[in-house]
Design an enzyme around this catalytic site. Sequence first.
Site, PDB file in Angstrom:
ATOM      1  N   ARG A   1       0.815  -1.221   0.000  1.00 22.45           N
ATOM      2  CA  ARG A   1       0.000   0.000   0.000  1.00 22.45           C
ATOM      3  C   ARG A   1       0.849   1.272   0.000  1.00 22.45           C
ATOM      4  NH1 ARG A   1      -3.541  -2.029   4.999  1.00 22.45           N
ATOM      5  NH2 ARG A   1      -1.721  -3.363   5.189  1.00 22.45           N
TER       6      ARG A   1
ATOM      7  N   ASP B   1       5.236  -1.233  11.911  1.00 21.72           N
ATOM      8  CA  ASP B   1       4.642  -0.060  11.258  1.00 21.72           C
ATOM      9  C   ASP B   1       3.779   0.765  12.206  1.00 21.72           C
ATOM     10  OD1 ASP B   1       2.445  -1.725  11.512  1.00 21.72           O
ATOM     11  OD2 ASP B   1       1.789  -1.559   9.430  1.00 21.72           O
TER      12      ASP B   1
ATOM     13  N   ASN C   1      40.508  26.016  -6.209  1.00 23.35           N
ATOM     14  CA  ASN C   1      41.166  24.938  -5.449  1.00 23.35           C
ATOM     15  C   ASN C   1      41.373  23.679  -6.270  1.00 23.35           C
ATOM     16  OD1 ASN C   1      38.346  24.692  -5.491  1.00 23.35           O
ATOM     17  ND2 ASN C   1      38.362  23.307  -3.744  1.00 23.35           N
TER      18      ASN C   1
HETATM   19  C1  UD1 Z   1      -2.894  -5.305  11.311  1.00 22.06           C
HETATM   20  C2  UD1 Z   1      -3.943  -6.124  12.069  1.00 22.06           C
HETATM   21  C3  UD1 Z   1      -5.147  -5.238  12.383  1.00 22.06           C
HETATM   22  C4  UD1 Z   1      -4.703  -4.003  13.139  1.00 22.06           C
HETATM   23  C5  UD1 Z   1      -3.567  -3.270  12.405  1.00 22.06           C
HETATM   24  C6  UD1 Z   1      -2.996  -2.194  13.304  1.00 22.06           C
HETATM   25  C7  UD1 Z   1      -3.743  -8.399  11.192  1.00 22.06           C
HETATM   26  C8  UD1 Z   1      -4.309  -9.437  10.306  1.00 22.06           C
HETATM   27  N1  UD1 Z   1      -4.358  -7.242  11.239  1.00 22.06           N
HETATM   28  O1  UD1 Z   1      -3.469  -4.912  10.071  1.00 22.06           O
HETATM   29  O2  UD1 Z   1      -6.093  -5.967  13.172  1.00 22.06           O
HETATM   30  O3  UD1 Z   1      -5.827  -3.143  13.331  1.00 22.06           O
HETATM   31  O4  UD1 Z   1      -2.503  -4.182  12.077  1.00 22.06           O
HETATM   32  O5  UD1 Z   1      -2.054  -1.420  12.627  1.00 22.06           O
HETATM   33  O6  UD1 Z   1      -2.759  -8.673  11.863  1.00 22.06           O
HETATM   34  N2  UD1 Z   1       3.758  -8.672   8.559  1.00 22.06           N
HETATM   35  C9  UD1 Z   1       4.669  -9.693   8.502  1.00 22.06           C
HETATM   36  N3  UD1 Z   1       4.394 -10.785   7.753  1.00 22.06           N
HETATM   37  C10 UD1 Z   1       3.220 -10.953   7.084  1.00 22.06           C
HETATM   38  C11 UD1 Z   1       2.280  -9.895   7.144  1.00 22.06           C
HETATM   39  C12 UD1 Z   1       2.568  -8.785   7.899  1.00 22.06           C
HETATM   40  O7  UD1 Z   1       5.741  -9.598   9.103  1.00 22.06           O
HETATM   41  O8  UD1 Z   1       3.045 -11.988   6.430  1.00 22.06           O
HETATM   42  C13 UD1 Z   1       4.061  -7.475   9.355  1.00 22.06           C
HETATM   43  C14 UD1 Z   1       4.064  -6.183   8.553  1.00 22.06           C
HETATM   44  O9  UD1 Z   1       5.371  -5.856   8.113  1.00 22.06           O
HETATM   45  C15 UD1 Z   1       3.557  -5.148   9.553  1.00 22.06           C
HETATM   46  C16 UD1 Z   1       2.723  -5.975  10.532  1.00 22.06           C
HETATM   47  O10 UD1 Z   1       3.074  -7.323  10.344  1.00 22.06           O
HETATM   48  O11 UD1 Z   1       4.621  -4.524  10.253  1.00 22.06           O
HETATM   49  C17 UD1 Z   1       1.233  -5.783  10.296  1.00 22.06           C
HETATM   50  O12 UD1 Z   1       0.910  -6.118   8.950  1.00 22.06           O
HETATM   51  P1  UD1 Z   1       0.019  -5.171   8.052  1.00 22.06           P
HETATM   52  O13 UD1 Z   1      -0.085  -5.784   6.704  1.00 22.06           O
HETATM   53  O14 UD1 Z   1       0.475  -3.770   8.146  1.00 22.06           O
HETATM   54  O15 UD1 Z   1      -1.391  -5.356   8.788  1.00 22.06           O
HETATM   55  P2  UD1 Z   1      -2.584  -4.316   8.856  1.00 22.06           P
HETATM   56  O16 UD1 Z   1      -3.406  -4.466   7.629  1.00 22.06           O
HETATM   57  O17 UD1 Z   1      -2.061  -2.983   9.172  1.00 22.06           O
HETATM   58 MG    MG Z   2      -0.203  -2.144   9.229  1.00 24.14          MG
END
Ligand code: UD1
Ligand code: MG
Length: 459
Positions: free
Chosen positions: A15, A103, A385
Amino acid sequence: MALKAVVLGAGKGSRMKAVYPKVLHQVAGRPMIQWVLDAVAPLEPAQTVVVVKPDADRVVARLPEYAAPVVQARRLGTAHALQTALGVVDLEAGDSVLVVPADTPLITVDTLGRMARLHRSTGAAATCVTASMDDPTGYGRVVRDGWGRVKRIVEHADTTTSEREIEEINGGIYMFAGDYIRDALDHVEQNNAQGEYYLPDVVSILGAEGHTICAYRTTAEELAGVNTQDQLARAAAIMRGRINEAWMREGVWMLDPARVYIDAGVELAAGVRLYPGVHLEGNTAVRSGARIGPDVYLDDSEVGEGAKVWYSVIRGASIGRNTEVGPYVSLRPGTELLEDSKAGTFVEVKNSVVGRGAKVPHLSYVGDADIGDEANIGAGAITANYSWFGKHRTRVGRRAQIGSNTVLVAPVEVGDDAYTAAGSAITKNVPEGALGVERSAQREIPDYADHRRAPREAD
Ligand code: UD1
Ligand code: MG
């Protein structure tokens, strides 16, 4: 009863639509993941693991020594990420696992500490951090039962219309009882809108098994997740606000804090005055009574007491006490302006020392030079220089007066108390107290104006 910390940073970051790894995007001069690690570290986990994507060399290179990277080869979701991390974590009876996404850079150590205490004191199997958000779009929603207990977390994409109205969001930060987490993770399925293994599902799995689930409520600000460029900009603005407020509490004056950009790691003293358009980055330090701005960029630089810097770009330079820089000055790395000296207007200085009380007031380039105390560099004078054979130094002695439009062709030395005549190209050393002149004698052509006019009058 040890604490094991896991930071999740292997997400695709799709995103963000960026070529750069999402977790390395900077917030106030520090990568997001660094902010998260810094908030976790004071809890003194016995082990800290960071889940990264394959080929995340740039992320791994930025990790502190105590944080061990673990590669999640296939990004199957946050539950899968934690499962991958736990592959290298030794969990002993009674251990707790803290999970923080990389994040969420605005999370504070206070909140993590309070949540950890709540988790331990209640003996919960899972504790999550939640907040009420005016616009909860995109976040997981916290579904509570009739007694107000957390029942499950539903992802935005999977909500029903009524669940979509829930303002309480999941921050993605959890503490789990180590005794139950592995088993609960094994039960997570991927039958949802995104086809991923969701970590929040662990909450409902543990709850359904009859374990205690806790929620620690904090502010929406702290849980702001960064998934898009505009969320990054908003998080950075909040972080800047925090940094500016902290400095104002320390006695720094700002005319308009909304237009002052101070990175983490910058050092300011009480009594510093900052005008709009000031950017302070890297290892910059500003001493008491210095006045910076309007419109100044300072990176890895030092500004001494009582100095004034305005409308200028300063990188890797040291500006002495009571010095004046600007307007429209570029100071490049290796520049040292000693106390009471001056650079500006329209002046560039590189890898040079400008002595005490010395002045480079107008339209000059000073590169690879040592300018003596109280010397004066006339308007438009420059150092040449660079030759085909490399860079050379110029030395201007104490109290020397370099005439306007002099070119000092390096390597060359102008002695103490010496002069150069305006417009001279100085290629040979000028001895102490002498005047160096290099230009042809002036001659006058009498009645020139009449000659110019004559042909026209003849028409
Ligand atoms: C996630 C939560 C959501 C919450 C939000 C808060 C889930 C399914 N959802 O959504 O409930 O409200 O965070 O910010 O967890 N990551 C990995 N491996 C993966 C997928 C993600 O390491 O396979 C890491 C990402 O780098 C990130 C974190 O996990 O730092 C969260 O993933 P992200 O895709 O940002 O989840 P959100 O959609 O934000
Ligand atoms: Mg997130």
